[in-house]
Enzyme design. Sequence first.
Site, short mmCIF file in Angstrom:
data_model
loop_
_atom_site.label_atom_id
_atom_site.label_comp_id
_atom_site.label_asym_id
_atom_site.label_seq_id
_atom_site.Cartn_x
_atom_site.Cartn_y
_atom_site.Cartn_z
N ASN A 118 -16.78 17.84 7.60
CA ASN A 118 -15.65 18.52 6.97
C ASN A 118 -14.69 17.55 6.28
O ASN A 118 -13.54 17.88 6.02
CB ASN A 118 -14.92 19.41 7.97
CG ASN A 118 -14.33 18.65 9.13
OD1 ASN A 118 -14.30 17.41 9.16
ND2 ASN A 118 -13.84 19.37 10.12
N GLU A 132 -2.38 8.31 17.07
CA GLU A 132 -3.45 7.98 16.14
C GLU A 132 -3.04 6.88 15.16
O GLU A 132 -3.84 5.98 14.87
CB GLU A 132 -3.89 9.24 15.39
CG GLU A 132 -4.58 10.24 16.30
CD GLU A 132 -4.86 11.57 15.63
OE1 GLU A 132 -4.44 11.79 14.46
OE2 GLU A 132 -5.50 12.42 16.28
#
Length: 158
Positions: A118, A132
Amino acid sequence: MPDILAMQRSLVLLKPDCVQRGLMGKIISRFEEKGLAIIAMKMIQVTPELSKQHYAEHVEKPFYGSLESFITSAPVVAIAVEGLEVITVIREMLGATSGLKASPGTIRGDYSGSRQMNLVHASDSEESAKRELDLYFGKEEFCAFESVAKDFLRAADE
């Protein structure tokens, strides 16, 4: 009384399928055209160790093996993006996780026809964005700046 919009940072990963298909420029352009600021960017090879840290909540799930194989299969481009409500803005730009279900006009709707392939990962909350971003960038790698075009991207009180 108007809502106060929050300036945020988010991690975006252009995944191996995006890199291999030569879609990096098209996708980066979408963020720039939206008026979001790219404040750090680099191409890296995700290691199994980094994959386990990034996808820590999925390591024990049955699908993790294929996820790790995919994310480590080719380089990714890690991007730190800054803007008003940027986490929600980017996730809406991406569309549904599955490219098969993503609406036309979204990145996945326009370029993906798969659930796993994706193209792009984006942080889903301020907490995950911080975690992150810390995994992929050191503080010294951020090049925050104020665009000279900012007066033409949003009102002074936004």
